[in-house]
Design a protein around this motif. Structure first.
Motif, short mmCIF file in Angstrom:
data_model
loop_
_atom_site.label_atom_id
_atom_site.label_comp_id
_atom_site.label_asym_id
_atom_site.label_seq_id
_atom_site.Cartn_x
_atom_site.Cartn_y
_atom_site.Cartn_z
N GLU A 179 -7.13 4.98 52.00
CA GLU A 179 -6.73 4.29 50.78
C GLU A 179 -7.83 4.24 49.74
O GLU A 179 -7.57 3.97 48.57
N SER A 206 -1.83 5.43 48.42
CA SER A 206 -0.92 5.28 49.55
C SER A 206 -0.92 6.59 50.31
O SER A 206 -0.42 7.60 49.81
N THR A 207 -1.51 6.58 51.50
CA THR A 207 -1.65 7.82 52.26
C THR A 207 -0.50 7.98 53.25
O THR A 207 0.14 7.01 53.66
N ASN A 208 -0.24 9.23 53.62
CA ASN A 208 0.81 9.57 54.58
C ASN A 208 2.16 8.96 54.18
O ASN A 208 2.88 8.41 55.02
N SER A 209 2.48 9.03 52.92
CA SER A 209 3.73 8.46 52.44
C SER A 209 4.29 9.30 51.30
O SER A 209 3.55 10.01 50.62
N LEU A 210 5.59 9.22 51.11
CA LEU A 210 6.26 9.92 50.03
C LEU A 210 6.55 8.93 48.91
O LEU A 210 6.91 7.78 49.16
N GLU A 211 6.36 9.37 47.68
CA GLU A 211 6.62 8.50 46.54
C GLU A 211 8.12 8.28 46.40
O GLU A 211 8.90 9.24 46.36
N MET A 212 8.51 7.03 46.32
CA MET A 212 9.92 6.71 46.13
C MET A 212 10.28 6.79 44.66
O MET A 212 9.42 6.71 43.78
#
Length: 262
Positions: free
Chosen positions: A154, A215-221
């Motif tokens: 982060e 925000s790591t290891n995540s997809l942007e909503m």
């Protein structure tokens, strides 16, 4: 630093060994582990303990294969134990040296961690009335490695994991902030540039001051409010239906007028 990490020669090792307190004069126990030279060659280092005629006393000697080189000092010593089986205080860590025939840097000094800063035993070498055993060995050298994977935390720090087990921080992602986002100049292709209206660019790293985090290891909503968009869709649909009714009604009135004239 990046695609590869160079080898590191062993500088220190620690080994947890218990020597059998019931051993007789001349009885030996050996333990072996790997050390590394400056080129990353892995060489077995063997330490042999020998019980002496004196109570609670053992000698030790370190050796390496003749094909790798030869010990050049600090490779022998004596260990004296207390009646409770702990290593007697007042000693100093053995500092052995090795002359390599591998082409690596020589002589190489390797410290054997036995005592703490107060010259007291660190508990790694003991003598109890159980069979001699090595329960743990660790040394700080390693061979060369290649980058296998990366992770980003982060704070924007990019960490690399290498084939030799090493984990190193490589880089840190920089971010920029502006006093006024609305004043940014559109450059096209989802790119924006600073302008007089946006104010001076502020550079930093994630999580620092006014800078946001990552925000790591995540997809942007999606940033679309679905409820609002559905209301707009329904409103547009109803408006279209109403306009259609108006046109239909106007058409019917005109038809009636034409029919009346006839």
């Amino acid at each position: 630093m990046g695609g590869t990490v160079p080898a590191q020669a062993t500088q220190e090792f620690i080994t947890n060994v218990n020597l059998d307190a019931t051993a007789v004069d001349g009885e030996t126990f050996s333990t072996s582990f790997i050390v590394y030279d400056s080129l990353g060659n892995d060489v077995p280092l063997t330490v042999t303990f020998t019980k002496t005629v004196n109570p609670n006393e053992w000698t030790w000697a370190a050796t390496i294969p003749a094909t790798a080189g030869a010990m050049a000092g600090g490779d022998t010593g004596t260990l004296t134990f207390n009646p409770d089986g702990s290593l007697a205080a007042g000693g100093a860590d053995p500092n052995m040296t090795i002359n390599w025939s591998t082409g690596a840097t020589s002589p190489q000094a390797i410290n054997w961690d036995m005592y703490d800063v107060a010259a007291a035993s660190n508990g790694s070498i003991t003598q109890h009335a159980v069979p001699s055993i090595t329960s743990f060995t660790n040394q700080d050298g390693y061979l060369a490695g290649t980058l296998q994977s990366i992770t980003i935390n982060e704070e924007g720090i990019i960490t690399g994991t290498y084939s030799n087990g090493q984990i190193n921080n490589l880089y840190q992602i920089a971010v920029a902030d502006f006093p006024s986002y609305a004043g940014l100049t559109k450059l096209g292709g989802n790119l924006y540039g600073a302008s007089l209206d946006s104010g001076q660019v502020l550079r930093g790293v994630p999580g620092q001051g006014s800078m946001g985090g990552l925000s790591t290891n995540s997809l942007e909503m999606s940033n679309v409010d679905l409820a609002t968009e559905f209301v707009r869709l329904i409103t547009t649909q109803r408006a279209f239906q109403a306009n259609s009714r108006v046109i239909t009604t106007s058409d019917e009135i005109l038809n009636e007028l034409i029919n009346s004239k006839r």
